[in-house]
Enzyme design. Structure first.
Site, PDB file in Angstrom:
ATOM      1  N   THR A  53       0.844  -1.192   0.000  1.00 42.43           N
ATOM      2  CA  THR A  53       0.000   0.000   0.000  1.00 42.43           C
ATOM      3  C   THR A  53       0.877   1.239   0.000  1.00 42.43           C
ATOM      4  OG1 THR A  53      -1.701  -1.179   1.214  1.00 42.43           O
ATOM      5  CG2 THR A  53      -1.774   1.218   1.314  1.00 42.43           C
TER       6      THR A  53
ATOM      7  N   VAL B 137     -14.170  -2.600   2.312  1.00 42.91           N
ATOM      8  CA  VAL B 137     -13.590  -1.265   2.350  1.00 42.91           C
ATOM      9  C   VAL B 137     -12.722  -1.169   3.598  1.00 42.91           C
ATOM     10  CG1 VAL B 137     -14.040   1.214   2.458  1.00 42.91           C
ATOM     11  CG2 VAL B 137     -15.577  -0.275   1.152  1.00 42.91           C
TER      12      VAL B 137
ATOM     13  N   ASP C 187      -9.351   1.091   5.618  1.00 44.88           N
ATOM     14  CA  ASP C 187      -9.217   2.431   6.192  1.00 44.88           C
ATOM     15  C   ASP C 187      -8.804   3.485   5.165  1.00 44.88           C
ATOM     16  OD1 ASP C 187      -6.640   1.183   6.014  1.00 44.88           O
ATOM     17  OD2 ASP C 187      -5.839   2.785   7.262  1.00 44.88           O
TER      18      ASP C 187
END
Length: 313
Positions: free
Chosen positions: A173, A202, A204
């Site tokens: 990420t 979904v 954070d």
């Protein structure tokens, strides 16, 4: 004029021994350094912190080493779902996108809705909105890589999901935080989620206050890790509140909030910058791919705890 500062991360987790040694780790270092140099140039030319973090993250989205944009994690049903968010510290303007499948750079899509009365769009209509703003669109196959497919195939029948840096696959990420010459802060985060996550999950990243936060009075934060846990503790806003209301230093606030993440069985880290341009990059995983640059200096990159490697070329 205030000094410019920018930092970026490429995910937190556990990399295999091969990946944290040369020559394999050089790909991470170069990927982070290349992105930082793009953001640095924008800041040196007088550009905004928001523009800088957006374009820094866009470079990382285009690099298949990282779990954002090209090379995103694959969901349990074999699809790819991309999320991103941005926040401007001067006025707390935000933009976020969830479940993109055709937008080449989700972070630019998130920035494109900044200033609209709505702050978050999801699914096919989010892609359609990005397209209407003239952003680059690609077929969904663009986001798949051989490495990601192999990683997903190893666990797709296990009914589990894992962090992007949970084995020796080189992805993570991404996010960036910056302070521009005017003292304004900004943050941006982009992700493909967890490997083998439920389709429709979904984390954070697109939730303002969980994975992303920026406020000129306190700090800018971009988080990475088990996003469900970061959302449960409203991590990014928690860091800001500890500074504003608890008089914590930036590092202490980050470490305190990460212990709350650990308490709900999460793991990860963050990059953060405060109103004075002080940087902190705490993490509670074995590794976090990260880098930073101040003023006209060269990028410094790191993966292991307590290391600083200045890139000279």
């Amino acid at each position: 004029m205030s000094p410019i500062v920018i930092a970026a991360h490429g995910g937190a987790g556990r990399l295999g021994l091969r990946q944290v040694k040369y020559p394999a780790r050089k790909k991470y270092e170069d990927g982070i350094a290349d992105a930082l140099e793009v953001g640095q140039k924008i800041l040196l030319k007088g550009g905004s912190a928001l523009q800088s973090v957006t374009e820094t993250v866009a470079v990382l989205e285009d690099n298949e080493l990282f779990n954002a944009g090209r090379g995103a994690a694959i969901c349990s049903d074999g699809t790819v779902e991309l999320s991103a968010s941005v926040m401007r510290g001067s006025d707390r303007a935000v933009g976020a996108m969830v479940g993109l499948k055709r937008t080449k750079n989700p972070v630019r899509a998130a920035k494109s809705i900044l200033g609209h009365s709505h702050v978050l769009l999801f699914g096919p209509k989010a892609d359609r909105y990005a397209d209407s703003k003239g952003l680059d669109m690609v077929p969904s196959t663009y986001f798949y890589t051989k490495r990601r497919r192999r990683q997903w195939e190893r666990i797709r029948d296990s009914d589990t999901s894992v962090l992007d840096h949970s084995d020796d696959e080189p992805q993570g990420t991404v996010g960036a935080v910056a302070r521009d010459r005017r003292g304004n802060l900004a943050a941006a985060t982009s992700t493909g989620g967890l490997v083998n996550q439920l389709a429709g999950r979904v984390g954070d990243t697109p939730i303002i206050g969980a994975g992303t936060w920026a406020d000129n009075k306190t700090c800018a934060v971009s988080a990475t890790g088990k996003g469900d846990a970061f959302a449960r503790v409203s991590f990014a806003r928690r860091v800001a509140d500890l500074i504003e209301l608890g008089n914590y230093s930036l590092m202490d606030a980050g470490l305190f909030a990460l212990e709350e993440v650990r308490a709900v069985k999460g793991q990860g880290g963050c990059i953060a910058i405060d109103s004075d341009g002080v940087l902190a990059m705490p993490f509670i995983t074995e590794h976090m791919v990260r880098g930073w640059v101040v003023g006209k200096g060269r990028p410094t990159v790191a993966i292991l705890p307590d290391e600083m490697i200045v890139k000279t070329q």
